[in-house]
Design a protein around this motif. Structure first.
Motif, PDB file in Angstrom:
ATOM      1  N   VAL A 168       0.837  -1.206   0.000  1.00 44.49           N
ATOM      2  CA  VAL A 168       0.000   0.000   0.000  1.00 44.49           C
ATOM      3  C   VAL A 168       0.866   1.249   0.000  1.00 44.49           C
ATOM      4  O   VAL A 168       0.628   2.194  -0.769  1.00 44.49           O
ATOM      5  CB  VAL A 168      -0.955  -0.007   1.215  1.00 44.49           C
ATOM      6  CG1 VAL A 168      -1.635   1.359   1.360  1.00 44.49           C
ATOM      7  CG2 VAL A 168      -1.997  -1.105   1.066  1.00 44.49           C
ATOM      8  N   ARG A 169       1.871   1.293   0.862  1.00 40.75           N
ATOM      9  CA  ARG A 169       2.734   2.478   0.936  1.00 40.75           C
ATOM     10  C   ARG A 169       3.399   2.768  -0.412  1.00 40.75           C
ATOM     11  O   ARG A 169       3.386   3.902  -0.900  1.00 40.75           O
ATOM     12  CB  ARG A 169       3.798   2.294   2.012  1.00 40.75           C
ATOM     13  CG  ARG A 169       3.278   2.321   3.445  1.00 40.75           C
ATOM     14  CD  ARG A 169       4.428   2.205   4.432  1.00 40.75           C
ATOM     15  NE  ARG A 169       3.969   2.039   5.799  1.00 40.75           N
ATOM     16  CZ  ARG A 169       3.687   3.068   6.614  1.00 40.75           C
ATOM     17  NH1 ARG A 169       3.811   4.305   6.178  1.00 40.75           N
ATOM     18  NH2 ARG A 169       3.270   2.833   7.853  1.00 40.75           N
ATOM     19  N   TYR A 170       3.999   1.737  -1.028  1.00 38.29           N
ATOM     20  CA  TYR A 170       4.715   1.950  -2.277  1.00 38.29           C
ATOM     21  C   TYR A 170       3.766   2.284  -3.421  1.00 38.29           C
ATOM     22  O   TYR A 170       4.092   3.119  -4.281  1.00 38.29           O
ATOM     23  CB  TYR A 170       5.533   0.704  -2.622  1.00 38.29           C
ATOM     24  CG  TYR A 170       6.683   0.436  -1.675  1.00 38.29           C
ATOM     25  CD1 TYR A 170       7.256   1.472  -0.944  1.00 38.29           C
ATOM     26  CD2 TYR A 170       7.183  -0.844  -1.503  1.00 38.29           C
ATOM     27  CE1 TYR A 170       8.303   1.232  -0.049  1.00 38.29           C
ATOM     28  CE2 TYR A 170       8.229  -1.107  -0.609  1.00 38.29           C
ATOM     29  CZ  TYR A 170       8.781  -0.053   0.107  1.00 38.29           C
ATOM     30  OH  TYR A 170       9.815  -0.294   0.987  1.00 38.29           O
ATOM     31  N   ALA A 171       2.600   1.656  -3.443  1.00 38.07           N
ATOM     32  CA  ALA A 171       1.639   1.934  -4.516  1.00 38.07           C
ATOM     33  C   ALA A 171       1.163   3.378  -4.455  1.00 38.07           C
ATOM     34  O   ALA A 171       1.077   4.071  -5.479  1.00 38.07           O
ATOM     35  CB  ALA A 171       0.452   0.974  -4.417  1.00 38.07           C
ATOM     36  N   VAL A 172       0.848   3.839  -3.248  1.00 38.42           N
ATOM     37  CA  VAL A 172       0.404   5.230  -3.094  1.00 38.42           C
ATOM     38  C   VAL A 172       1.530   6.187  -3.447  1.00 38.42           C
ATOM     39  O   VAL A 172       1.321   7.201  -4.123  1.00 38.42           O
ATOM     40  CB  VAL A 172      -0.100   5.480  -1.659  1.00 38.42           C
ATOM     41  CG1 VAL A 172      -0.361   6.968  -1.432  1.00 38.42           C
ATOM     42  CG2 VAL A 172      -1.372   4.680  -1.401  1.00 38.42           C
ATOM     43  N   TYR A 173       2.753   5.846  -3.016  1.00 40.33           N
ATOM     44  CA  TYR A 173       3.895   6.707  -3.339  1.00 40.33           C
ATOM     45  C   TYR A 173       4.095   6.798  -4.853  1.00 40.33           C
ATOM     46  O   TYR A 173       4.287   7.891  -5.405  1.00 40.33           O
ATOM     47  CB  TYR A 173       5.155   6.167  -2.679  1.00 40.33           C
ATOM     48  CG  TYR A 173       6.419   6.896  -3.103  1.00 40.33           C
ATOM     49  CD1 TYR A 173       6.722   8.148  -2.594  1.00 40.33           C
ATOM     50  CD2 TYR A 173       7.287   6.319  -4.030  1.00 40.33           C
ATOM     51  CE1 TYR A 173       7.867   8.827  -2.991  1.00 40.33           C
ATOM     52  CE2 TYR A 173       8.424   6.989  -4.438  1.00 40.33           C
ATOM     53  CZ  TYR A 173       8.716   8.234  -3.915  1.00 40.33           C
ATOM     54  OH  TYR A 173       9.839   8.899  -4.316  1.00 40.33           O
ATOM     55  N   ARG A 174       4.046   5.648  -5.555  1.00 42.16           N
ATOM     56  CA  ARG A 174       4.226   5.666  -7.004  1.00 42.16           C
ATOM     57  C   ARG A 174       3.108   6.442  -7.681  1.00 42.16           C
ATOM     58  O   ARG A 174       3.348   7.205  -8.631  1.00 42.16           O
ATOM     59  CB  ARG A 174       4.278   4.240  -7.547  1.00 42.16           C
ATOM     60  CG  ARG A 174       5.560   3.501  -7.224  1.00 42.16           C
ATOM     61  CD  ARG A 174       5.698   2.242  -8.074  1.00 42.16           C
ATOM     62  NE  ARG A 174       4.656   1.270  -7.783  1.00 42.16           N
ATOM     63  CZ  ARG A 174       4.751   0.330  -6.842  1.00 42.16           C
ATOM     64  NH1 ARG A 174       5.845   0.269  -6.087  1.00 42.16           N
ATOM     65  NH2 ARG A 174       3.780  -0.524  -6.646  1.00 42.16           N
ATOM     66  N   SER A 175       1.890   6.274  -7.201  1.00 36.21           N
ATOM     67  CA  SER A 175       0.765   7.000  -7.789  1.00 36.21           C
ATOM     68  C   SER A 175       0.915   8.511  -7.600  1.00 36.21           C
ATOM     69  O   SER A 175       0.671   9.299  -8.525  1.00 36.21           O
ATOM     70  CB  SER A 175      -0.546   6.524  -7.168  1.00 36.21           C
ATOM     71  OG  SER A 175      -1.648   7.235  -7.686  1.00 36.21           O
TER      72      SER A 175
END
Length: 398
Positions: free
Chosen positions: A132-139
């Motif tokens: 979740v953290r990395y997906a939100v960061y990439r988005s």
């Protein structure tokens, strides 16, 4: 179903919670995701929907950081589900939930725009936390890059328009100092229709124009660029006065098409040897004349704006004497139509002259910058007209 904020010991007090939307029609899988989130190190707010139709309002509101998406919903499935969610919320992180037997589905979902995928039954709390953290960061990074690209393209577009509206003065032997400033009326907006130019003719005279096309946006800006280029071409071709304004009006009528646009402008011809300035006002206000005694309006006869009554062709000329040293300032009404800071009154020409008298003496460029800054400060952002200023300074003793 909306879950309470996940409380995690040791979370930074100022860290905002992740707003997570779970789209899952299986109640057991939804409960498992909720329990896993509770075991992560995330602060979160979880909203669960069972179909894409139910999730549409949440996605459209833009209040979601991350979507956990089951690929098999009652109303949409597979890659179509990812495509639909991305269309509704293009800047929101999407994590796909796949089954154990769907080895290729996760990769296909990422190719369709998902940030990552998780296999049901093989997800631990720490994996869900990181995903979740990395997906939100990439988005968020993708969104910031897209906004930066849009800003860059808009800046390049504005720069192209500005080159048309704010050309380099064409000067030869003239000793007149030219100061120009242009400010669009609104931040991030396309440049408006104000324009200005200065050209020294083969006759040794200095010719200047300041104009203002009605309205704002690309149509006004394009017409302003067209009139500015037309003016320069006609000046270099030897056209002057009423003949020049008549030709500019013909060009305006041809170029405005069905748009009800008109333009005001001031034409000025400065003859340093004779010590005179010849003015033609086409619906525009008088320039300001600065001498050793102060600054005042240079009284001149008024003519009609271009495009208002094409058959009238009424633009009388006015010749004004000039001191050996002084300045003429031509400007558009963005300098005077703002508020004066007193009971909602407009600044107007009288207020502008009062403000000029209060400014400390300085060099022309700094004076123009200070004047613009002071008028904007008085206005406090309540008026957003475009602004063009052209100042000509001369000193016969230099």
């Amino acid at each position: 179903m909306t879950a309470p904020l996940g409380a995690v010991p040791g979370d930074p007090a100022g860290e905002p919670p992740y707003r997570i939307l779970l789209i899952e029609d299986d109640a057991g899988d939804a409960l498992l995701v909720d329990e896993l989130l509770q075991d992560t190190g995330l602060r979160f707010e979880l909203v669960t929907r069972t179909t894409l139709a139910e999730a549409r309002p949440d996605l459209g509101a833009g209040a979601v950081d991350c979507v956990l998406l089951d690929l098999h919903l009652p109303d949409v499935s597979g890659i179509d589900a990812v495509t639909a969610v991305r269309a509704l919320a293009p800047h929101t992180a999407v994590i796909v939930l796949t089954g154990l037997s769907e080895a290729q589905a996760g990769a296909d979902a990422m190719a369709a725009g998902a940030q990552d995928y998780l296999v049901k039954g093989k997800v631990e709390a720490d994996l869900l936390d990181r995903t979740v953290r990395y997906a939100v960061y990439r988005s968020q990074t993708e969104r910031a890059n897209a906004q930066a690209q849009a800003t860059r393209l808009r800046a390049e577009e504005n720069a192209r328009l500005e080159r048309g509206l704010l050309p380099q003065p064409m000067l030869g032997t003239s000793t007149v100092r030219v100061t120009t400033r242009y400010l669009p009326g609104a931040a991030m907006a396309l440049l408006g229709g104000d324009f200005l130019d200065v050209v020294e003719g083969d006759d040794g005279l200095l010719h200047a124009v300041v104009g203002d096309v009605s309205g704002h946006g690309p149509d006004a800006a394009a017409l302003g660029v067209c009139l500015r280029i037309a003016w320069r071409s006609l000046i270099l071709g030897g056209h002057r006065g009423q003949d020049l304004l008549h030709l500019m009006e013909r060009i305006l009528l041809a170029e405005r098409g069905s748009h009800p646009l008109f333009a005001t402008c001031t034409l000025l011809t400065l003859d340093q040897h004779a010590g005179t300035a010849t003015l033609h006002l086409a619906g525009h206000h008088e320039p300001l004349l600065t001498t050793g005694e102060g600054t005042r309006e240079a009284a001149a006869a008024h003519g009609i704006a271009l495009g208002i009554a094409p058959d009238l062709r009424s633009w009388p000329s006015t010749v004004i004497p000039l001191p050996a040293s002084g300045a003429l300032t031509l400007y558009t009404d963005g300098l005077t139509e703002g508020h004066s800071g007193t009971a909602g009154r407009r600044l107007g020409v009288d207020g502008l002259l009062t403000l000029i008298d209060q400014l400390p003496p300085t060099d022309p460029a700094a004076h123009v910058d200070r004047l613009i800054k002071e008028t904007h400060a008085l206005n406090a952002g309540r008026h957003s007209d475009d602004l063009a200023v052209l100042r000509l300074d001369w000193n016969q003793g230099v």
